[in-house]
Design a protein around this motif. Structure first.
Motif, PDB file in Angstrom:
ATOM      1  N   LEU A  68       0.667  -1.147   0.036  1.00 33.02           N
ATOM      2  CA  LEU A  68      -0.065   0.034  -0.134  1.00 33.02           C
ATOM      3  C   LEU A  68       0.968   1.284  -0.117  1.00 33.02           C
ATOM      4  CD1 LEU A  68      -2.798  -1.113   2.618  1.00 33.02           C
ATOM      5  CD2 LEU A  68      -3.185  -0.804  -0.079  1.00 33.02           C
ATOM      6  N   LEU A  69       2.142   1.218   0.561  1.00 36.86           N
ATOM      7  CA  LEU A  69       2.841   2.469   0.634  1.00 36.86           C
ATOM      8  C   LEU A  69       3.807   2.621  -0.514  1.00 36.86           C
ATOM      9  CD1 LEU A  69       3.986   4.522   2.822  1.00 36.86           C
ATOM     10  CD2 LEU A  69       5.762   2.960   3.450  1.00 36.86           C
ATOM     11  N   VAL A  70       4.310   1.531  -1.158  1.00 41.65           N
ATOM     12  CA  VAL A  70       4.966   2.077  -2.169  1.00 41.65           C
ATOM     13  C   VAL A  70       4.216   2.808  -3.413  1.00 41.65           C
ATOM     14  CG1 VAL A  70       6.257   0.735  -4.197  1.00 41.65           C
ATOM     15  CG2 VAL A  70       6.540  -0.005  -2.153  1.00 41.65           C
ATOM     16  N   PRO A  71       3.043   2.424  -3.793  1.00 42.46           N
ATOM     17  CA  PRO A  71       2.342   3.425  -4.741  1.00 42.46           C
ATOM     18  C   PRO A  71       2.290   4.907  -4.108  1.00 42.46           C
ATOM     19  CG  PRO A  71       1.275   1.381  -4.668  1.00 42.46           C
ATOM     20  CD  PRO A  71       2.245   1.270  -3.392  1.00 42.46           C
ATOM     21  N   ALA A  72       1.966   4.804  -2.819  1.00 39.41           N
ATOM     22  CA  ALA A  72       1.756   6.337  -2.619  1.00 39.41           C
ATOM     23  C   ALA A  72       2.930   7.137  -2.559  1.00 39.41           C
ATOM     24  CB  ALA A  72       1.318   6.177  -0.886  1.00 39.41           C
ATOM     25  N   VAL A  73       4.155   6.316  -2.225  1.00 39.46           N
ATOM     26  CA  VAL A  73       5.530   7.185  -2.240  1.00 39.46           C
ATOM     27  C   VAL A  73       5.819   7.419  -3.608  1.00 39.46           C
ATOM     28  CG1 VAL A  73       7.868   6.731  -1.810  1.00 39.46           C
ATOM     29  CG2 VAL A  73       6.115   5.842  -0.267  1.00 39.46           C
ATOM     30  N   GLN A  74       5.540   6.582  -4.630  1.00 40.77           N
ATOM     31  CA  GLN A  74       5.632   6.652  -6.012  1.00 40.77           C
ATOM     32  C   GLN A  74       4.822   7.880  -6.279  1.00 40.77           C
ATOM     33  OE1 GLN A  74       4.999   2.634  -7.513  1.00 40.77           O
ATOM     34  NE2 GLN A  74       7.138   2.473  -7.641  1.00 40.77           N
ATOM     35  N   LYS A  75       3.668   8.189  -6.105  1.00 39.07           N
ATOM     36  CA  LYS A  75       2.748   8.978  -6.479  1.00 39.07           C
ATOM     37  C   LYS A  75       3.340  10.384  -5.887  1.00 39.07           C
ATOM     38  CE  LYS A  75      -1.627   6.610  -7.182  1.00 39.07           C
ATOM     39  NZ  LYS A  75      -3.050   6.443  -6.537  1.00 39.07           N
ATOM     40  N   VAL A  76       3.792  10.466  -4.508  1.00 35.36           N
ATOM     41  CA  VAL A  76       4.348  11.726  -3.993  1.00 35.36           C
ATOM     42  C   VAL A  76       5.651  12.131  -5.081  1.00 35.36           C
ATOM     43  CG1 VAL A  76       5.824  12.449  -1.981  1.00 35.36           C
ATOM     44  CG2 VAL A  76       3.622  11.153  -1.770  1.00 35.36           C
ATOM     45  N   ARG A  77       6.570  11.108  -5.414  1.00 32.70           N
ATOM     46  CA  ARG A  77       7.613  11.481  -6.131  1.00 32.70           C
ATOM     47  C   ARG A  77       7.417  12.028  -7.354  1.00 32.70           C
ATOM     48  NH1 ARG A  77      11.680   6.187  -4.872  1.00 32.70           N
ATOM     49  NH2 ARG A  77      12.158   6.927  -2.764  1.00 32.70           N
ATOM     50  N   ALA A  78       6.258  11.591  -8.021  1.00 29.76           N
ATOM     51  CA  ALA A  78       5.732  11.520  -9.456  1.00 29.76           C
ATOM     52  C   ALA A  78       5.347  13.226  -9.524  1.00 29.76           C
ATOM     53  CB  ALA A  78       4.874  10.841  -9.764  1.00 29.76           C
ATOM     54  N   ALA A  79       4.527  13.281  -8.048  1.00 24.51           N
ATOM     55  CA  ALA A  79       3.896  14.667  -8.253  1.00 24.51           C
ATOM     56  C   ALA A  79       5.114  15.739  -8.125  1.00 24.51           C
ATOM     57  CB  ALA A  79       3.079  14.835  -6.977  1.00 24.51           C
ATOM     58  N   ALA A  80       6.157  15.496  -7.144  1.00 27.34           N
ATOM     59  CA  ALA A  80       7.020  16.354  -6.929  1.00 27.34           C
ATOM     60  C   ALA A  80       8.038  16.703  -8.033  1.00 27.34           C
ATOM     61  CB  ALA A  80       8.060  15.737  -5.779  1.00 27.34           C
ATOM     62  N   ALA A  81       8.086  15.563  -8.967  1.00 26.09           N
ATOM     63  CA  ALA A  81       8.864  15.882 -10.163  1.00 26.09           C
ATOM     64  C   ALA A  81       8.154  16.655 -11.153  1.00 26.09           C
ATOM     65  CB  ALA A  81       9.210  14.480 -10.774  1.00 26.09           C
ATOM     66  N   ARG A  82       6.937  16.473 -11.191  1.00 23.01           N
ATOM     67  CA  ARG A  82       5.902  17.212 -12.032  1.00 23.01           C
ATOM     68  C   ARG A  82       6.027  18.722 -11.564  1.00 23.01           C
ATOM     69  NH1 ARG A  82      -0.323  16.109 -13.754  1.00 23.01           N
ATOM     70  NH2 ARG A  82      -1.078  18.260 -14.054  1.00 23.01           N
ATOM     71  N   THR A  83       5.943  19.001 -10.414  1.00 23.91           N
ATOM     72  CA  THR A  83       6.001  20.311  -9.862  1.00 23.91           C
ATOM     73  C   THR A  83       7.214  21.094 -10.074  1.00 23.91           C
ATOM     74  OG1 THR A  83       4.469  19.768  -8.054  1.00 23.91           O
ATOM     75  CG2 THR A  83       6.061  21.628  -7.564  1.00 23.91           C
ATOM     76  N   GLN A  84       8.549  20.293 -10.086  1.00 20.97           N
ATOM     77  CA  GLN A  84       9.760  20.852 -10.158  1.00 20.97           C
ATOM     78  C   GLN A  84       9.927  21.169 -11.880  1.00 20.97           C
ATOM     79  OE1 GLN A  84      12.243  21.811  -8.340  1.00 20.97           O
ATOM     80  NE2 GLN A  84      13.018  22.931 -10.145  1.00 20.97           N
ATOM     81  N   CYS A  85       9.353  20.282 -12.843  1.00 22.05           N
ATOM     82  CA  CYS A  85       9.283  20.435 -13.894  1.00 22.05           C
ATOM     83  C   CYS A  85       8.535  21.832 -14.487  1.00 22.05           C
ATOM     84  CB  CYS A  85       8.836  19.282 -14.823  1.00 22.05           C
ATOM     85  SG  CYS A  85       8.619  19.302 -16.549  1.00 22.05           S
ATOM     86  N   THR A  86       7.339  22.001 -13.667  1.00 24.91           N
ATOM     87  CA  THR A  86       6.312  23.025 -14.070  1.00 24.91           C
ATOM     88  C   THR A  86       7.232  24.373 -13.724  1.00 24.91           C
ATOM     89  OG1 THR A  86       4.451  21.886 -13.460  1.00 24.91           O
ATOM     90  CG2 THR A  86       4.356  24.178 -13.436  1.00 24.91           C
ATOM     91  N   ASN A  87       8.004  24.300 -12.580  1.00 25.34           N
ATOM     92  CA  ASN A  87       8.938  25.354 -12.183  1.00 25.34           C
ATOM     93  C   ASN A  87      10.108  25.796 -13.098  1.00 25.34           C
ATOM     94  OD1 ASN A  87       7.448  25.649  -9.757  1.00 25.34           O
ATOM     95  ND2 ASN A  87       8.776  24.686  -8.488  1.00 25.34           N
ATOM     96  N   ASN A  88      10.514  24.775 -13.608  1.00 25.80           N
ATOM     97  CA  ASN A  88      11.588  24.761 -14.593  1.00 25.80           C
ATOM     98  C   ASN A  88      11.150  25.769 -15.875  1.00 25.80           C
ATOM     99  OD1 ASN A  88      13.421  23.470 -13.106  1.00 25.80           O
ATOM    100  ND2 ASN A  88      13.278  21.495 -14.394  1.00 25.80           N
ATOM    101  N   LEU A  89      10.061  25.202 -16.411  1.00 23.10           N
ATOM    102  CA  LEU A  89       9.347  25.762 -17.295  1.00 23.10           C
ATOM    103  C   LEU A  89       8.751  27.411 -17.034  1.00 23.10           C
ATOM    104  CD1 LEU A  89       7.482  22.834 -19.120  1.00 23.10           C
ATOM    105  CD2 LEU A  89       9.318  24.077 -20.225  1.00 23.10           C
ATOM    106  N   LYS A  90       8.533  27.436 -15.943  1.00 22.36           N
ATOM    107  CA  LYS A  90       8.291  28.863 -15.551  1.00 22.36           C
ATOM    108  C   LYS A  90       9.278  29.748 -15.530  1.00 22.36           C
ATOM    109  CE  LYS A  90       5.087  32.074 -13.774  1.00 22.36           C
ATOM    110  NZ  LYS A  90       4.087  32.235 -14.695  1.00 22.36           N
TER     111      LYS A  90
END
Length: 347
Positions: A31-53
């Motif tokens: 149960l925990l691994v997918p949740a951690v992966q989702k958090v990491r994916a969300a963080a990566a997407r946020t950083q990517c958004t900041n880069n493009l900004k």
């Protein structure tokens, strides 16, 4: 058996109790691994958004300083330096920009090992004017000394810059030859050849309808002002994400580590005219978002995020475009010319 010995014996777990505990731990991990992966994916997407900004704001800062957007990329001159090099001072990379331009010589333009990025004037056809190059000339006059390499500009192209790298991407930070990668390429527009890109061998600023274009054709150098984006800056994509694909063409596959895009300019392995997709991508029906197979994948935007990719538009806003975007709307977002109906609702 004495009562003391019986109590001591009861302190241990039975085999069944142990198996139950192991099973509970396994379930919790599952149960925990997918949740951690989702958090990491969300963080990566946020950083990517900041880069493009940051990239979008840097393009605006460049425009404020020079009254025009940067040349997308010089096609066979000026060492193929591109917009990624032009905006270095505006993404906190002033020292790198200084190093890159330090080897230029105003007195002997033909021997430049740096590049000229500032252009003067405004309008569709922009001519370099601050090196004694007159209207009607182009960068051939002052620098036709080769392509981006690992020594030009004091090795500027070897820098791995976090602002040009999406954390979700699978490529390493540098190519096997030492160039710093980029996960962000310019939008050159739609396929004005009518769906037959292979016959469109020498597109340039006169044929591309995106905001950042290939220059030049040995007669003109193209760069555009924000006012020339007649479709509206909020409706036109400037830069989007790129990532690995499985096309097998050898350009950008993860296995071909010397061929994926670099931030400094055209890929040294496939530079110049006829290879615009080394520094640009196309937004059109035949080049859908996140296409990962067939040769056309090398000309498509895409990401390693789930469901779509990030783009920064010409007004410096960042939007996550879904893979389900309609082909017509996707194409309309790619052109700077008024006429295509763009629907930005939901983005």
């Amino acid at each position: 058996m004495s009562r003391a010995l019986w109590r001591q014996k009861r302190r241990g777990f039975t085999l069944i109790e142990l198996l139950v505990v192991i099973a509970i731990i396994a379930i919790l991990i599952a149960l925990l691994v997918p949740a951690v992966q989702k958090v990491r994916a969300a963080a990566a997407r946020t950083q990517c958004t900041n880069n493009l900004k940051q990239i979008g704001l840097a393009l605006h800062s460049y425009h404020d300083a020079n009254k025009v957007l940067p040349v997308g990329q010089f096609n066979d001159d000026n060492r193929n330096w591109g917009w990624g090099a032009a905006i270095l001072p505006y993404i906190d990379q002033g020292p790198l920009y200084t190093a890159l331009t330090a080897t230029m010589s105003a007195g002997n333009p033909g021997s430049n090992t740096g590049f000229l990025i500032f252009v003067q004037g405004s309008g569709q056809n922009i001519y370099p004017g601050n090196w004694g190059v007159g209207t009607g000339s182009n960068s051939d006059t002052y620098n036709n000394s080769g392509i981006v390499n690992t020594s030009a500009g004091r090795g500027a192209a070897t820098a791995a810059l976090a602002v040009y790298q999406c954390p979700a991407d699978l490529w390493p930070a540098k190519t096997s030859s030492g160039y710093g990668k980029t996960n962000y390429l310019a939008n050159m527009g739609s396929d004005t050849s009518g769906g037959n890109w292979a016959s469109w061998t020498n597109p340039n600023g006169g044929t591309m309808n995106g905001p950042l274009v290939q220059s030049n054709d040995n007669t003109h150098v193209w760069a555009f002002t924000l006012l020339q984006i007649t479709d509206g800056t909020s409706n036109t994509a400037a830069v989007g994400e790129v990532t690995w694909n499985a096309s097998g063409s050898g350009y950008y596959t993860q296995q071909s580590q010397n061929s994926f895009p670099i931030w400094a300019g055209g890929n040294p392995n496939q530079q110049g005219q006829g290879h615009q997709h080394n520094y640009f991508r196309i937004m059109d029906v035949a080049y859908p978002l996140n296409l990962k197979t067939t040769a056309n994948a090398d000309r498509c935007f895409g990401s390693n995020h789930d469901g779509g990719a990030n783009f920064v538009f010409c007004d410096a806003t960042v939007h996550f475009i879904s893979n389900s975007v309609s082909a017509a709307n996707y194409r309309a977002m790619g052109t700077r010319i008024v006429g295509d109906q763009v629907d930005m609702s939901g983005f």
